[in-house]
Design an enzyme around this catalytic site. Structure first.
Site, PDB file in Angstrom:
ATOM      1  N   ASP A   1      13.867  30.125 -13.881  1.00 35.85           N
ATOM      2  CA  ASP A   1      14.586  29.552 -15.033  1.00 35.85           C
ATOM      3  C   ASP A   1      16.073  29.881 -14.989  1.00 35.85           C
ATOM      4  O   ASP A   1      16.837  29.345 -15.789  1.00 35.85           O
ATOM      5  CB  ASP A   1      13.967  29.985 -16.363  1.00 35.85           C
ATOM      6  CG  ASP A   1      14.076  31.478 -16.644  1.00 35.85           C
ATOM      7  OD1 ASP A   1      14.395  32.252 -15.714  1.00 35.85           O
ATOM      8  OD2 ASP A   1      13.827  31.879 -17.797  1.00 35.85           O
TER       9      ASP A   1
ATOM     10  N   SER B   1      10.037  37.438 -15.912  1.00 28.74           N
ATOM     11  CA  SER B   1      11.331  36.938 -15.474  1.00 28.74           C
ATOM     12  C   SER B   1      11.886  37.775 -14.327  1.00 28.74           C
ATOM     13  O   SER B   1      11.289  37.844 -13.264  1.00 28.74           O
ATOM     14  CB  SER B   1      12.303  36.875 -16.657  1.00 28.74           C
ATOM     15  OG  SER B   1      13.492  36.228 -16.297  1.00 28.74           O
TER      16      SER B   1
ATOM     17  N   ASP C   1      10.940  33.523 -11.903  1.00 30.16           N
ATOM     18  CA  ASP C   1      10.236  32.426 -12.580  1.00 30.16           C
ATOM     19  C   ASP C   1      11.061  31.143 -12.593  1.00 30.16           C
ATOM     20  O   ASP C   1      10.681  30.163 -13.240  1.00 30.16           O
ATOM     21  CB  ASP C   1       9.820  32.819 -13.994  1.00 30.16           C
ATOM     22  CG  ASP C   1      10.997  33.066 -14.926  1.00 30.16           C
ATOM     23  OD1 ASP C   1      12.034  33.582 -14.447  1.00 30.16           O
ATOM     24  OD2 ASP C   1      10.897  32.777 -16.130  1.00 30.16           O
TER      25      ASP C   1
ATOM     26  N   ASP D   1      15.792  33.161  -9.981  1.00 28.47           N
ATOM     27  CA  ASP D   1      15.095  34.397 -10.302  1.00 28.47           C
ATOM     28  C   ASP D   1      13.590  34.134 -10.156  1.00 28.47           C
ATOM     29  O   ASP D   1      13.177  33.009  -9.866  1.00 28.47           O
ATOM     30  CB  ASP D   1      15.486  34.905 -11.692  1.00 28.47           C
ATOM     31  CG  ASP D   1      15.003  34.024 -12.824  1.00 28.47           C
ATOM     32  OD1 ASP D   1      14.756  32.827 -12.574  1.00 28.47           O
ATOM     33  OD2 ASP D   1      14.877  34.516 -13.957  1.00 28.47           O
TER      34      ASP D   1
END
Length: 567
Positions: free
Chosen positions: A303, A145, A301, A299
């Site tokens: 999400d 993340s 990734d 961010d």
């Protein structure tokens, strides 16, 4: 310890990490070796996350293979038809993500389990969507993340499309421990080709078609002239976020060129987290240079979503996660009658206040989006409109049972245009909500301590042993203790709570202020969340100033009280 290191080297498939241990032995760095072999990376409801490197306390190919073997065995033992249903595996642009995803796929197919492997880098919400699309038994997303570049992780989804919750976390962890002592299955090319399918553009197209349906407002011709600056922050969001905006009618989308392509080293940011100071500097500078109305960031990734908007004086200012969540929530509540909304206990109380006014079901969960998704599914007869957590995570509708930064970026941009068409910018829309419900101002502060001196444990025990009924000079109405499962009132009344146990204390102060205290699960610190409520009776700017002063006074006073208690 050295015997353990030797056994590790014999099992490790990666010559780089094998050599890493050998070099530590050669340098007689026994402290570092001891740190690498002090245990195993803890597998929990967030899966695995850790620094890349050799040894069971780091993220590496052997840890990933053992984790995958444990996950696969757990699925075979607990999910009917797991081999045929299969597992979706995706990965982002971090260092070693592709290798970890391929190892995961080879181990699972070695167990006879079908695998749907992403053919290229992909956002986390696409993996969560693909899991539902294929009807898979589970999903794995290789990502850390928004952690620093030296980290990677292994996020696990259950067959319902949400991240795992108890008891699956402990069950998988136990299976991983067994797998770490056994031979690891690993498919050869023939077996892999028989059991592995790849997904990419086709699933993207289906996902994007569903994203288009999530609009809360009608299309507007104004979108083509509404300028947006965007950055994927060296992550994997650019392809689908840009596409979502274009398909929605936005023609003036500028992307930070230095941050557009995935790069696991994140060379232009100190910390690839949109919440961190300086992380949004490049996209805000681009927004100013092109005359944009909004600056958006994913961010790494994709999400999560960060939003900055131009103020009346012309500069760009970042919205807090709670502000974005409330803006989304307000529109969902007034446009989707009877639909439920949800947030976490550390997010603003305002979503619940708004839901009550609109007569809508409202769910409040423990911290973590997995709890929001599972709570929504616990009410199958109630349509779900929106969920968010203050750490920049949002989902609209039931398309993805996790945070979705792709659809959130598109929907927020559409809402911003609808407000502009009515003569309001983002900040004016926030003012409209503040005037209707009051200013709910939130803040966060953490107390860091030396882990070895037990200060955190002493502090946590000290608070529970001497529950204060006055905080920062303000009387406390009630105290919620999720560990005990109770809410205790100042007059002695005690109410039993219907929430899972968690090491969280909440202090409800007279006047509407709230303080939440909990130890971090990953670092030696106490995390504190603050919220005050300031009515808007007269001048709005005066009310905002009063709210800021009240919040800062509360934070500083409470932090001093905690510091004294720890000592």
């Amino acid at each position: 310890m050295l015997d353990e290191a030797k056994k590790w080297i014999e099992r490790d498939p990666d010559p780089k990490t094998r050599n890493e241990i050998l070099e530590l032995e050669k340098a007689k760095d026994f402290d570092e070796i001891a740190a690498r072999f002090a245990g195993r990376l803890s597998f929990g409801t967030a899966g695995l996350r850790g620094v890349l490197g050799a040894g069971p306390m780091r993220m590496n190919r052997l840890v990933v293979r053992e984790t995958s073997a444990g996950l696969g065995q757990y699925l075979l033992q607990n999910v009917d038809g797991a081999q045929e249903k299969g597992v979706v595996v995706g990965y982002d642009g971090r260092l070693m993500s592709r290798e970890f995803a391929e190892d995961t796929a080879r181990v699972l197919t070695g167990l006879g389990i079908k695998v749907y492997l992403s053919e290229d880098l992909c956002p986390t919400p696409v993996v969560a969507f693909a899991l539902k699309h294929f009807g898979a038994a589970a999903g794995v997303m290789v990502t850390a993340s928004h952690n620093p570049p030296e980290y990677n992780g292994y996020k696990v989804y259950w067959g319902n499309g949400a991240q795992i919750v108890p008891p699956h976390d402990s069950g998988i962890a136990a299976a991983i421990d067994e797998a770490s002592r056994a031979e690891i299955p690993f498919a050869d090319d023939l077996e892999f080709e028989r059991l592995a399918d790849f997904f990419g553009r086709e699933v993207d197209d289906i996902y994007m078609a569903e994203v288009r349906k999530l609009s809360l407002v009608d299309a507007s011709e104004s979108r083509k002239d509404f300028a947006i600056a965007y950055t994927p922050m060296h992550g994997v969001g650019s392809k689908l976020v840009e596409r979502a905006l274009k398909e929605s009618g936005f023609e003036k989308v500028s992307v930070v060129p230095e941050q557009r392509r995935p790069d696991g080293l994140f060379p232009t940011v100190n910390f690839p987290n949109p919440e961190e100071p300086g992380a949004m500097d490049l996209v805000c500078a681009l927004a100013e240079s092109v005359g944009a109305n909004l600056a958006l960031a994913s961010d790494p990734d994709a999400d999560r979503l960060a939003v900055a908007a131009r103020t009346g004086s012309g500069e760009f200012k970042m919205l807090r996660g709670d502000q974005v969540g409330v803006l989304f929530g307000y529109e969902c509540l007034r446009r989707k009658t009877g639909h439920a909304v949800a947030t976490t206990i550390v997010s603003s109380q305002l979503l619940g206040v708004m839901a009550k006014k609109f007569g809508a079901p409202y769910y409040e969960t423990l911290t973590g989006f997995k709890w929001i998704a599972n709570e929504a599914m616990a009410h199958p007869d109630t349509p779900f409109a929106f969920g968010y957590e203050e750490a920049l995570g949002y989902t609209v509708g039931e398309l993805v049972r996790d945070k979705d930064g792709v659809s959130a970026a598109k929907i927020f941009a559409e809402l911003a245009v609808s407000w502009a068409d009515e003569g309001r910018d983002v900040w004016a829309q926030i003012e409209r909500i503040d005037r209707e419900f009051g200013i709910y101002l939130t803040g966060q502060r953490s107390l860091h301590y030396d882990e070895e001196n037990q200060a955190l444990k002493n502090l946590n025990n000290g608070i529970r042993a001497n529950l204060p009924w006055t905080v920062a000079g303000v009387p406390v109405d009630s105290i919620t203790d999720l560990e005990a499962g109770t809410r205790q009132w100042a007059d002695g009344r005690v109410e039993q709570l219907n929430l899972p146990k968690s090491d969280v204390l909440t202090f409800w102060l007279k006047g509407g202020a709230r303080i939440i205290v909990r130890p971090s699960g990953t670092e030696p610190k106490i995390k504190c969340y603050y919220e005050i409520v300031e009515p808007v009776a007269g001048d709005y700017e005066d009310a905002k100033s009063n709210a800021r002063n009240t919040l800062e006074t509360l934070i500083e006073s409470h932090q001093k009280e905690l510091g004294a208690l720890a000592n």
